[in-house]
Write an enzyme that holds these catalytic residues in place. Sequence first.
Site, PDB file in Angstrom:
ATOM      1  N   LYS A 107       8.708  68.104  55.603  1.00 14.79           N
ATOM      2  CA  LYS A 107       9.283  66.767  55.693  1.00 14.79           C
ATOM      3  C   LYS A 107       8.535  66.022  56.762  1.00 14.79           C
ATOM      4  O   LYS A 107       8.010  66.625  57.708  1.00 14.79           O
ATOM      5  CB  LYS A 107      10.768  66.844  56.072  1.00 14.79           C
TER       6      LYS A 107
HETATM    7  N1  GLU Z   1      12.502  63.539  49.500  1.00 19.02           N
HETATM    8  C1  GLU Z   1      12.968  64.192  48.308  1.00 19.02           C
HETATM    9  C2  GLU Z   1      13.832  65.380  48.657  1.00 19.02           C
HETATM   10  O1  GLU Z   1      14.428  65.415  49.693  1.00 19.02           O
HETATM   11  C3  GLU Z   1      11.839  64.499  47.341  1.00 19.02           C
HETATM   12  C4  GLU Z   1      10.780  65.419  47.844  1.00 19.02           C
HETATM   13  C5  GLU Z   1       9.599  65.546  46.904  1.00 19.02           C
HETATM   14  O2  GLU Z   1       9.652  64.983  45.808  1.00 19.02           O
HETATM   15  O3  GLU Z   1       8.630  66.203  47.269  1.00 19.02           O
HETATM   16  O4  GLU Z   1      14.025  66.287  47.875  1.00 19.02           O
END
Ligand code: GLU
Length: 419
Positions: A107
């Site tokens: 993240k």
């Molecule tokens: N931000 C989204 C999540 O928390 C998507 C992450 C992604 O598609 O890599 O799952």
Amino acid sequence: MTVYSGPVFEMAVNQFNVIANHLEIPFDERDRILMPKRAVTVSCPIHRDDGSVAVFEGYRVQHHLTMGPTKGGTRFAPSVDIGEVAALAIWMSWKCALVGLPYGGAKGGVNVDLSTISRRELESLSRRYMQEMIPFVGPHTDVMAPDMGTNEQVMAWFMDTYSMYQGQTVTEIVTGKPVSNGGTLGRREATGRGVAHLSKRVMKELNIDPHKATAVIQGFGNVGSYAALELYQFGLKVTAVSDHTGALHDANGLDIPALIRHASTHGSIAGFSNQLAFDPAEVLTLPCTVLVPAALERVIDAKTAENLKCRILAEGANGPTTPEADLVLDKRRDEIFVIPDILCNSGGVVVSYFEWVQDLQQLFWEEEEVTRREYQILNRAFDQMLARAGTDKISHRTAAMAIGVEKVRAAKNTRGLFP
Ligand code: GLU
């Protein structure tokens, strides 16, 4: 000692301890599974529109690199700090492992209040953040995606910036891009669709007639709006919706397509209707069939959990429910069916995986293919979670996380400890 701190990180640690105890993981093995492999903090200077220079702090945490590249969104929000980003990266790992993607979790984020910067400043910040990240990311190292406060446009700027430095277009560096820039059909809708798909499955299991059912949605960004639309189209009355500007309530059901049109032109639900205005603090505890928290983490604490009046809790957000609230929900297992976040919102990263695969192959799928495969993966993970919860007599969250943690642990143990 660790650099990670704060309530969201503590929550991820507490949840992991519950799982590690359940799986009887020896203590000397736990840190290797839990603690993030890498964390980067960068300063992102940009020129403001008035000619001054402002510096924003950015982060990226890569939780584990054992099963392939890391994968996860980038958040632009004033709440962002290294502890929150680390917790979200850890949750991405359990999520990817649960649904069987060849990724570790990651993240990233920038601490910024988007209401205080212009579109040009947002572009500068997005480009500078990606430029600072170039030494640490790559299509086979770490693949970014949207999260709260970022969207397809920001992903296009990320991809363009990375590509300009490489001297060639590298679409597979990010997912959640516009379809015209190597994105996949069905990614924009994927998370909300997944939330709705799983909610429908549970309604079916519980013999609930969708035409007699209601939904309440907290958060009307990408996830909340598409979840609302899918449930609305399935026949549910969406009786309340909230976002950071306020809430709307209508016992006869809100006109969701009209609300989505309003939010896309005005940027929020504010100004849609004065008559339907409602106290956002009351939204979570309204009586309804399906409650979708699709905003921030830790919005359901023990007290709110006592007061929930939904039949199904479909967690669109990451980490909306605290471990203390989980203890309450454990006791209310027969009253409230929990679809835990790492399963419920995993449609987003599942379709991100499809986007990455299509970009690597330069072979693109029809939307029906994308959605059919998304639901197939969600159904399989849902079945595995239910079976595990039944055999181990544990909550859905513990079951889902146990499956994820177990896979990461097995991958680490069979690869062994280098050198
Ligand atoms: N931000 C989204 C999540 O928390 C998507 C992450 C992604 O598609 O890599 O799952």
